[in-house]
Structures are given as structure tokens and as C-alpha cells.
Design a protein around this motif. Sequence first.
Motif, PDB file in Angstrom:
ATOM      1  N   ILE A 164      -1.363  -4.181 -16.109  1.00  0.00           N
ATOM      2  CA  ILE A 164      -1.745  -3.202 -15.075  1.00  0.00           C
ATOM      3  C   ILE A 164      -0.582  -2.258 -14.755  1.00  0.00           C
ATOM      4  O   ILE A 164      -0.528  -1.707 -13.650  1.00  0.00           O
ATOM      5  CB  ILE A 164      -2.216  -3.917 -13.799  1.00  0.00           C
ATOM      6  CG1 ILE A 164      -1.120  -4.834 -13.239  1.00  0.00           C
ATOM      7  CG2 ILE A 164      -3.498  -4.703 -14.055  1.00  0.00           C
ATOM      8  CD1 ILE A 164      -1.416  -5.351 -11.841  1.00  0.00           C
ATOM      9  N   GLU A 169       0.161   0.843 -15.845  1.00  0.00           N
ATOM     10  CA  GLU A 169      -0.300   2.199 -15.515  1.00  0.00           C
ATOM     11  C   GLU A 169      -1.191   2.209 -14.271  1.00  0.00           C
ATOM     12  O   GLU A 169      -1.141   3.143 -13.452  1.00  0.00           O
ATOM     13  CB  GLU A 169      -1.048   2.814 -16.696  1.00  0.00           C
ATOM     14  CG  GLU A 169      -0.165   3.419 -17.766  1.00  0.00           C
ATOM     15  CD  GLU A 169       0.512   2.332 -18.632  1.00  0.00           C
ATOM     16  OE1 GLU A 169      -0.041   1.205 -18.715  1.00  0.00           O
ATOM     17  OE2 GLU A 169       1.581   2.610 -19.206  1.00  0.00           O
ATOM     18  N   LEU A 170      -2.014   1.180 -14.122  1.00  0.00           N
ATOM     19  CA  LEU A 170      -2.917   1.125 -12.974  1.00  0.00           C
ATOM     20  C   LEU A 170      -2.126   1.000 -11.672  1.00  0.00           C
ATOM     21  O   LEU A 170      -2.458   1.638 -10.662  1.00  0.00           O
ATOM     22  CB  LEU A 170      -3.887  -0.051 -13.127  1.00  0.00           C
ATOM     23  CG  LEU A 170      -4.939  -0.210 -12.026  1.00  0.00           C
ATOM     24  CD1 LEU A 170      -5.787   1.045 -11.887  1.00  0.00           C
ATOM     25  CD2 LEU A 170      -5.822  -1.424 -12.304  1.00  0.00           C
ATOM     26  N   GLU A 171      -1.070   0.218 -11.680  1.00  0.00           N
ATOM     27  CA  GLU A 171      -0.249   0.076 -10.485  1.00  0.00           C
ATOM     28  C   GLU A 171       0.438   1.395 -10.136  1.00  0.00           C
ATOM     29  O   GLU A 171       0.544   1.771  -8.965  1.00  0.00           O
ATOM     30  CB  GLU A 171       0.781  -1.037 -10.687  1.00  0.00           C
ATOM     31  CG  GLU A 171       1.793  -1.196  -9.562  1.00  0.00           C
ATOM     32  CD  GLU A 171       1.184  -1.585  -8.224  1.00  0.00           C
ATOM     33  OE1 GLU A 171       1.894  -1.499  -7.195  1.00  0.00           O
ATOM     34  OE2 GLU A 171      -0.011  -1.958  -8.194  1.00  0.00           O
ATOM     35  N   LEU A 194      -0.756   4.355 -10.795  1.00  0.00           N
ATOM     36  CA  LEU A 194      -1.811   5.196 -10.237  1.00  0.00           C
ATOM     37  C   LEU A 194      -2.098   4.804  -8.785  1.00  0.00           C
ATOM     38  O   LEU A 194      -2.280   5.674  -7.921  1.00  0.00           O
ATOM     39  CB  LEU A 194      -3.084   5.058 -11.076  1.00  0.00           C
ATOM     40  CG  LEU A 194      -4.340   5.765 -10.538  1.00  0.00           C
ATOM     41  CD1 LEU A 194      -4.124   7.271 -10.468  1.00  0.00           C
ATOM     42  CD2 LEU A 194      -5.560   5.423 -11.399  1.00  0.00           C
ATOM     43  N   ARG A 195      -2.147   3.502  -8.504  1.00  0.00           N
ATOM     44  CA  ARG A 195      -2.420   3.033  -7.153  1.00  0.00           C
ATOM     45  C   ARG A 195      -1.353   3.527  -6.165  1.00  0.00           C
ATOM     46  O   ARG A 195      -1.678   4.014  -5.068  1.00  0.00           O
ATOM     47  CB  ARG A 195      -2.479   1.498  -7.139  1.00  0.00           C
ATOM     48  CG  ARG A 195      -2.927   0.910  -5.812  1.00  0.00           C
ATOM     49  CD  ARG A 195      -2.794  -0.609  -5.819  1.00  0.00           C
ATOM     50  NE  ARG A 195      -1.389  -1.003  -5.754  1.00  0.00           N
ATOM     51  CZ  ARG A 195      -0.699  -1.103  -4.627  1.00  0.00           C
ATOM     52  NH1 ARG A 195      -1.269  -0.812  -3.458  1.00  0.00           N
ATOM     53  NH2 ARG A 195       0.567  -1.476  -4.647  1.00  0.00           N
ATOM     54  N   MET A 215      -5.182  -3.200  -4.954  1.00  0.00           N
ATOM     55  CA  MET A 215      -5.545  -3.571  -6.318  1.00  0.00           C
ATOM     56  C   MET A 215      -6.938  -4.182  -6.356  1.00  0.00           C
ATOM     57  O   MET A 215      -7.658  -4.049  -7.347  1.00  0.00           O
ATOM     58  CB  MET A 215      -4.506  -4.543  -6.879  1.00  0.00           C
ATOM     59  CG  MET A 215      -4.700  -4.904  -8.347  1.00  0.00           C
ATOM     60  SD  MET A 215      -4.731  -3.462  -9.461  1.00  0.00           S
ATOM     61  CE  MET A 215      -3.045  -2.853  -9.270  1.00  0.00           C
ATOM     62  N   PHE A 255      -9.685  -1.646  -7.215  1.00  0.00           N
ATOM     63  CA  PHE A 255      -9.779  -1.332  -8.643  1.00  0.00           C
ATOM     64  C   PHE A 255     -10.406  -2.493  -9.419  1.00  0.00           C
ATOM     65  O   PHE A 255     -11.200  -2.282 -10.348  1.00  0.00           O
ATOM     66  CB  PHE A 255      -8.387  -1.016  -9.212  1.00  0.00           C
ATOM     67  CG  PHE A 255      -7.793   0.261  -8.680  1.00  0.00           C
ATOM     68  CD1 PHE A 255      -8.126   1.485  -9.256  1.00  0.00           C
ATOM     69  CD2 PHE A 255      -6.919   0.249  -7.609  1.00  0.00           C
ATOM     70  CE1 PHE A 255      -7.578   2.676  -8.766  1.00  0.00           C
ATOM     71  CE2 PHE A 255      -6.371   1.417  -7.114  1.00  0.00           C
ATOM     72  CZ  PHE A 255      -6.707   2.637  -7.690  1.00  0.00           C
ATOM     73  N   LEU A 280      -8.731  -2.851 -16.925  1.00  0.00           N
ATOM     74  CA  LEU A 280      -7.602  -2.763 -15.998  1.00  0.00           C
ATOM     75  C   LEU A 280      -6.374  -2.160 -16.677  1.00  0.00           C
ATOM     76  O   LEU A 280      -5.562  -1.494 -16.020  1.00  0.00           O
ATOM     77  CB  LEU A 280      -7.270  -4.158 -15.453  1.00  0.00           C
ATOM     78  CG  LEU A 280      -8.363  -4.806 -14.587  1.00  0.00           C
ATOM     79  CD1 LEU A 280      -7.967  -6.234 -14.212  1.00  0.00           C
ATOM     80  CD2 LEU A 280      -8.607  -3.979 -13.320  1.00  0.00           C
ATOM     81  N   ASP A 286      -6.469   0.175 -19.055  1.00  0.00           N
ATOM     82  CA  ASP A 286      -6.731   1.609 -19.184  1.00  0.00           C
ATOM     83  C   ASP A 286      -7.961   1.920 -18.354  1.00  0.00           C
ATOM     84  O   ASP A 286      -9.097   1.813 -18.832  1.00  0.00           O
ATOM     85  CB  ASP A 286      -6.957   1.974 -20.655  1.00  0.00           C
ATOM     86  CG  ASP A 286      -7.077   3.481 -20.861  1.00  0.00           C
ATOM     87  OD1 ASP A 286      -7.072   4.222 -19.853  1.00  0.00           O
ATOM     88  OD2 ASP A 286      -7.179   3.915 -22.028  1.00  0.00           O
ATOM     89  N   PHE A 287      -7.747   2.296 -17.095  1.00  0.00           N
ATOM     90  CA  PHE A 287      -8.854   2.421 -16.155  1.00  0.00           C
ATOM     91  C   PHE A 287      -9.804   3.555 -16.497  1.00  0.00           C
ATOM     92  O   PHE A 287     -10.911   3.627 -15.965  1.00  0.00           O
ATOM     93  CB  PHE A 287      -8.308   2.602 -14.730  1.00  0.00           C
ATOM     94  CG  PHE A 287      -9.243   2.082 -13.667  1.00  0.00           C
ATOM     95  CD1 PHE A 287      -9.398   0.718 -13.478  1.00  0.00           C
ATOM     96  CD2 PHE A 287      -9.983   2.943 -12.867  1.00  0.00           C
ATOM     97  CE1 PHE A 287     -10.258   0.226 -12.506  1.00  0.00           C
ATOM     98  CE2 PHE A 287     -10.842   2.467 -11.897  1.00  0.00           C
ATOM     99  CZ  PHE A 287     -10.986   1.097 -11.713  1.00  0.00           C
TER     100      PHE A 287
END
Length: 564
Positions: free
Chosen positions: A372, A374-376, A378-379, A395, A398, A556, A558-559
Motif C-alpha cells: 500500500i 502508493e495508496l498511503e 494518496l491518503r 485506510m 479505501f 490496494l 494499484d487503486f
Amino acid sequence: MSKLLEIKVPDIGDFSEVEVIELLVAVGDRVEAEQSLVTVESDKASMEIPSSDAGIVKSLKVKLGDKVKEGSVILELEAADNVVDQPVSAAKTTTAPDSSPAVSQAPVQATSSSAPAAAGDVINVVVPDIGDFSEVEVIEVLVSVGDTVDVESSLITVESDKASMEIPSSHAGTVTSLAVKVGDKVSKGSVVLTLSPTGQQVAAAPVSVPAQPEQVVQAAETMTKLPSSDRIDETATVPSEFRVSPTASFASTMMPSRNLPHASPSVRKFARELGVDLAQVKGTGEKHRITQDDVRKYVKATLTAAMSTRSTTSSSSVGGGLSVLDWPKIDFAKFGPIESKPLSRIKKISGANLHRNWVMIPHVTNNDEADITELEALRVKLNKEHEKAGIKFTMLAFIIKAVVASLKKFPEFNASLDGDQLVMKKYYHIGFAADTPNGLVVPVLKDADKKSISEIAKETAELAKLARDGKLSPSQMQGGCFTISSLGGIGGTSFTPIINAPEVAILGVCRSSYKPVWNGQAFEPRLTIPLSLSYDHRVIDGALAARFNAYLASLLADFRRVLI
């Protein structure tokens, strides 16, 4: 013409206030006299409050969580002229403080409907004074026609919401006929049986009480219309200061006439929570009364037999002769200082559900992890952009969105077992475990597939606050399709979450951490999050569970895939 009647809380014994935990009727419902209206609970027991009259519910004066006491108005009824008057409700009767005899006291002395008779005459043996109870249920008949009984010989066992007691014979003689059977309701003066006397004297000379068969039959017919409900077992475990007045609970909690296994109300409730038919359980208690240990042994024996039957090996190699030991009973105070602390109501309720789910569902857990990084990022970026708007992206928001996408790809996870049928759901209501001071509760986010990430983040935060404040309504905890249990803010690397029946899977999420990951040329730090997926093996096999978890991890990582 019709009039509005106020239905009030009757005498509830020594309790100053009790909490409303369930509403059993709604505005517009038609209720009969003695029909249960609400369920209330103290720190010792729960009870149903019956209606004292028949009519149509015009307005409710209480809601879940309200505190009520004797005299509090529950609701208003519109009593129509064509409503048939019912016998006087036990809830309307005001009685003196509890004076009913305890089980350990001397047995109640039965009376006869006539003076001592000469040999050859027929004597009716009737129910004596039984304290404040208008009616009690016959749970055991101890003699048969043709039996010879002595003075003080026990004839029947009766039970109220306070105690069980045996009714002894007032005369000696031979039983010529029985006037009651198991499940019948009897009261003071009801005929138990007839005797052909042997000429012995009566043990005592109580006042004669004539039987009133018409009133007994009318009351019994009224009682059989009541809904079945477990009675509160207060016969030895609840101190007298917490005992419930019979006017509050007796009439609304008596069982309809039928042959019932010999067990206390608390044992019946325990068995119902585990799905056990008490008729199949052998009682080992006094007079074959079924105990909680008997129910536990039955469940364990049934599971052992089922496992042996399903196994491809012989029963002897699976431990067919293995016996399960009783739960150890230890006096912990012998070893040092102790403190006893009662479980919270939430833990008692959830504990029974978790026990049932763990025993009844074949759990398997698949463990995986998702990148995660990249997702983190973005968050964190979204939180900065929406800081002024007061929206905080977690999180969990998502993960909920990714889970919905996974459920659409693998619909077997968005289902429930109903007998031999698999119910496939076309809606996506996601539950999430919320940590509260009194234990875990599971709010449900409705229609998660129709909401944006920001809407999910906002609504989950609101539901979590309601959970911590103890203000969640029942509707906000119902209808879930899939549950997420997140320990991300606490720690851990993996765990086995227990499935929330009737769902077939649950996702456990632990704390994310950085790990060195080989990218083909060098190791680089990547933020990963553990995923623990427990699933019902009757519905989902291991390969399908692994695919679900892997697909969820890819979303997760690559959202953007969620949009596909």
C-alpha cells in the motif's frame, strides 16, 4: 366509541429503574391482553412487560435505551368497543412484597376439598395456598393411577418464575384418577387428583378451598395464547433484593401447554443460542433436570460424531472413544487475592454469538499482504487537500471500497447459507468492527458500492462515534454482507477473525509496516499491510479464498483498478 388507555409498567419488584432493550410492537399494531410489549433489563435479569388490555397501539412513549420504572407509561392503546374483555392481567395486580416459599423450605402442604373421609369415599386433593402466584405450571407428574400414596407423598412438581416446588398429598390412599397433566396451569384450589382413602388421618387441617374450574380453564386458555418466552431462573442464584415481582413477569413468561424438557429458563436460553434441541439432551441434574454442562457435553459429542462421520478414516483412529473433560472449577482465592468483575452486556451478547459461530462454522483463514505504498501516499495527500473541509480519509475507507470491488468479482463471498440454499445478495452492506469501552460492536455501512471514498470515510467516522457513545440503533448493526475487523491502529501481524454469521467470510487487517522488497535490481522499502481472510469452508474452498485475497491485494497496490 373508543378510548385511549395508558399502559404502564407494573410492579417490577425491588428494581428502581430498568432499561428498555427491545420494542416488541409498533404504532398501528393490534395487541391482546397479556401480549408482550417491551423487554426490559436490569443488571441481574431481563423480563417482558405484558399489556393489561387489548386494542390498537396509537403511540409509543418509550424507545430503546430509555430507563423506566413502576408507573412509567409504555404506550397508548385505542380500545375499541368490540374488544373482548380479557381476564385480569397479572401485570395489573398489585401484590405484597415477595413472600413465595423458596425451594429449600419445607414442602407445601396440599389440601383436600372435604373433611377426613371414611374408607371407600373419594377425596379430591387440591392445590394449597401457593403464595402470590395466581397460576403455576405443572412440570412433572410424580404418581400414576393405581399408585398408593402416604400423607406428605409428593404428587406433582409445579414451577413459577420464582421457584419449583412439589405438592404433597394431604391424605393417604390409592390414586383413582389424575386431574392434571404436564404443561397444565393450576392455581390455589385446582384439583390435582382423586384418592380412595385408607383411613389415615390428615397431616394438618387446612382451610378448605373450593375449586373454581371455570376460572382455571378460562385463565389457562388465555395463557396458551401468549408467545413463548424463557422465564427468569431466580431459584437460588439471584439474591432476594434483586428478585422480580410475579406481577411483572409471570403472566408474560409462562410457556404454552406442551411437554417441555426439564430445564431452567437460563439453560433453555443457553441451548437456544447454540441451536440445541433440549429434547435430545439427557439431563444429569436432580430428577434428570438438564444443566448447562449437559448442553455443552451434547454439543461436543455431536461435533465429535460429525467429524468422525465425515472423516475417511475409521472412527477408532479419529478418537471415537475420546471423552471431553468438564470445565475446571477452581477456587482461585486459594492462590492469592482476586477480584470478580461482571462481563458487560455487550460482551455477554457477543460472547454467545461468537461461541455459536466458532462451533457451528468450519473456519479456515488465508493470510496474505498488500503493498500500500502508493495508496498511503494518496491518503496523506487527500487529507491535506480536504483538511479545511474536515474530511479525514482513513485506510479503512479505501479497504471498504476495494472489498466491494472484490465481492463483485467473487459473488460467493457476498452470500449467506439458508439450509441447503446459498442466498446471493445483490446489495453491498459492509460491517466494520468498532472498539468501544464495553467491547466490540459492528456498525454496518449500507450501500457501500454507491458511495465515494469521502462519503465512506465520513459515514464510518460517524458510526464509530455512535458506537463508542453507545447510541447505535439496531438498524445500524443489521443487514451486513461482509465484515472487516481492523487492528491497524493497535498492532499484530496476523490473526484469525471469527465469521459474523450468517455471513460467510470476514477480513482481518493488522498494522502496516515497511519491508525490503526486491524489485529486480535492488531491495527497496515498501509499506505492506497484512490481510487475514477467514471463510466458511462449506461455501468457499481454499483456492477461491486465495484468489479473493490476492485480487484484493492487487486493488490496494494499484487503486486505479477499482475503477475498472
